[in-house]
Design a protein around this motif. Structure first.
Motif: not given
Length: 502
Positions: A12-31
């Motif tokens: 479940e965490a990996l699925f949500r990590v994938g969503q996070v990584l595809s949501r924003s191009l701002k690296l600091q906000d993504t991390l």
């Protein structure tokens, strides 16, 4: 937690990590969001991502503690503390109880000393570029937790790679934009103005003065006099030159498209509006908007334009939100606006709003003394465009000066381009200009008497000038040149002069 429950939570965490990584191009906000997902769904507390900077040191890019943000200005040198050791060795580090680790510096006051610690290097092309760390619950499943963190670290590495590529592309685009803007400022610099006729000198002085301010400018003049060039010069020599210069030809758009083009539209505002569209006013924010052929805008649209000029406010087509913009307005027209106002075809209040600083460009026929310099400039421009050597003779320029150029500089440029195409060599002379059909448009009464003894004339120019003055009667032209008819006939043949029949 059982191993099965852990695997389910990590998926479940990996699925949500994938969503996070595809949501924003701002690296600091993504991390930052990624660390929150690890905390909320995978039970990985006190997450931190550090990345190598240009000095080779690790600086904190994101850190998450759940209840509060931890300090983020701490740095680690390679080999310094736990995090620096992981960067230096490029190997994962798993500690069952962090309080027992002598290399633990606790600079952030972030970690629970009783819990385990997992640190995973972030690799790009076999090089450690950073470290991902977190503390799992003390559930005895450290190997499974470590494998999960390694997968997350790989995803972080790809995100960093993508962010670096995007940043590099952004820098390249910014550099290219700045280069183009410097080139534009160079092209439209005051030193590049062509013309020494008194009317043009007055125009250039007005442009120098008005460029300093945000005043609305109305450029007037016949078609082909260079109104757009003047608008460019005003913008690129103004304090707004680092921002957008947006152009709109008002005559080229019908009323319904004109409103959408200038003000933009919302998705679904009309048939075909499949997405939101920013208008030219929005795009020109803090820059300059050039409205060409302003005299041709429909009366129904003039009130809407007046509002945005007065208030700096408008709504997109189909929108309800009022938008504010800071835009300098430059307009141009070849229409007699005063007559249009008298006929109620142009709003009087809009006319006064636009006519703050009028600049009127003279037609080319009123500054014929500028034709030689303009012709030389345009021939040089054509030579660069056609990647060849070209020059224009004085005999050709004298013929150009006899025409009144109703199409102004644009017509002159077109004539010279035709001449360049018809010219098989490198020299555009009078005969080449004649091939363009220009001479046929010149009334014979406008012919200028040329001094046949002028030392600047070459032999061909001298013979042509004599023939012109003799109405192309060879015997008469021979007398003007102190030649016999046979001698002038020989020169006409040798110099390949095409005779005119009048």
């Amino acid at each position: 937690m059982t191993r099965a429950a852990l695997i389910e939570a990590e998926l479940e965490a990996l699925f949500r990590v994938g969503q996070v990584l595809s949501r924003s191009l701002k690296l600091q906000d993504t991390l930052q969001s990624l660390l929150q997902v690890l905390h909320d769904y995978a039970g990985m507390q006190h997450g931190m991502v550090t990345l190598r900077d240009h000095k080779g040191e690790l600086s904190i890019s994101a850190v998450y503690r759940g209840d509060r943000q931890a300090p983020s200005k701490v740095r680690y040198r390679p080999g310094e503390g736990i995090v620096g050791t992981i960067l230096q060795t490029g190997q994962p580090l798993i500690i069952e109880r962090i309080a027992d680790e002598p290399r633990f510096l606790d600079r952030l006051s972030l970690y629970d000393p009783k819990l385990p610690f997992i640190g995973i290097p972030i690799h790009l092309a076999d090089t450690a570029i950073g470290v991902l760390t977190a503390q799992p619950n003390n559930d005895g499943l450290l190997k499974d937790r470590t494998r999960f963190m390694e997968m997350v670290a790989q995803l972080v590495a790809q995100t960093v790679r993508l962010a670096n590529e995007i940043e590099e592309q952004r820098r390249d685009l910014t550099d290219e934009r700045d280069r183009l803007r410097r080139a534009m400022r160079g092209n439209y610099g005051f030193n590049n103005f062509i013309g020494h006729a008194p009317p043009m000198i007055r125009v250039f002085e007005l442009v120098r003065q008005v460029a300093k301010w945000n005043t609305t400018v109305l450029i007037r003049g016949e078609s082909g006099t260079g109104k757009e060039l003047i608008a460019n010069a005003i913008h690129y020599n103004s304090p707004r030159n680092s921002n957008e210069f947006i152009k709109v030809n008002c005559a080229a758009l019908p009323e319904n498209l004109l409103e959408s083009e200038l003000f933009g539209h919302e998705k679904g505002a009309f048939s075909g509006a499949i997405s939101q569209h920013k208008g030219r006013f929005e795009r020109a924010h803090e820059g300059t908007l050039f409205l060409d052929e302003i005299g041709d805008i429909p009366p129904a649209f003039q009130a809407k334009l007046l509002r945005v000029l007065q208030e700096g406010e408008f709504e997109r087509v189909g929108g309800r939100r009022t938008l504010k913009v800071d835009v300098r307005i430059i307009t141009a027209t070849n229409v007699d606006l005063e007559t249009q106002v008298e006929k109620n075809k142009f709003r009087e209040d809009l006319y006064y709003r636009l006519n703050v600083m009028p600049i009127t460009l003279p037609p080319l026929r009123e500054r014929t003394e500028d034709i030689p310099e303009l012709a030389q400039f345009l021939v040089h421009k054509l030579a660069k465009k056609q990647n060849r050597k070209l020059q224009i003779k004085d005999s050709a320029i004298r013929l150009l000066m006899r025409y009144n150029w109703p199409g102004n500089v644009r017509e002159l440029e077109n004539c010279l381009e035709r001449a360049a195409i018809l010219c098989e060599g490198e020299v555009i002379d009078r005969s080449i200009i004649c091939l363009t059909g220009l001479e046929e448009k010149i009334p014979q009464a406008s012919a200028q008497k040329i001094d046949l003894n002028d030392p600047n004339l070459d032999e061909r120019e001298r013979v042509i000038a004599a023939l012109e003055q003799a109405a192309w009667v060879q015997a008469k032209a021979a007398r003007l040149l102190n030649m016999t008819p046979r001698q002038i006939a020989y020169r006409i043949q040798r110099l390949k002069i095409e005779l005119q029949h009048i």
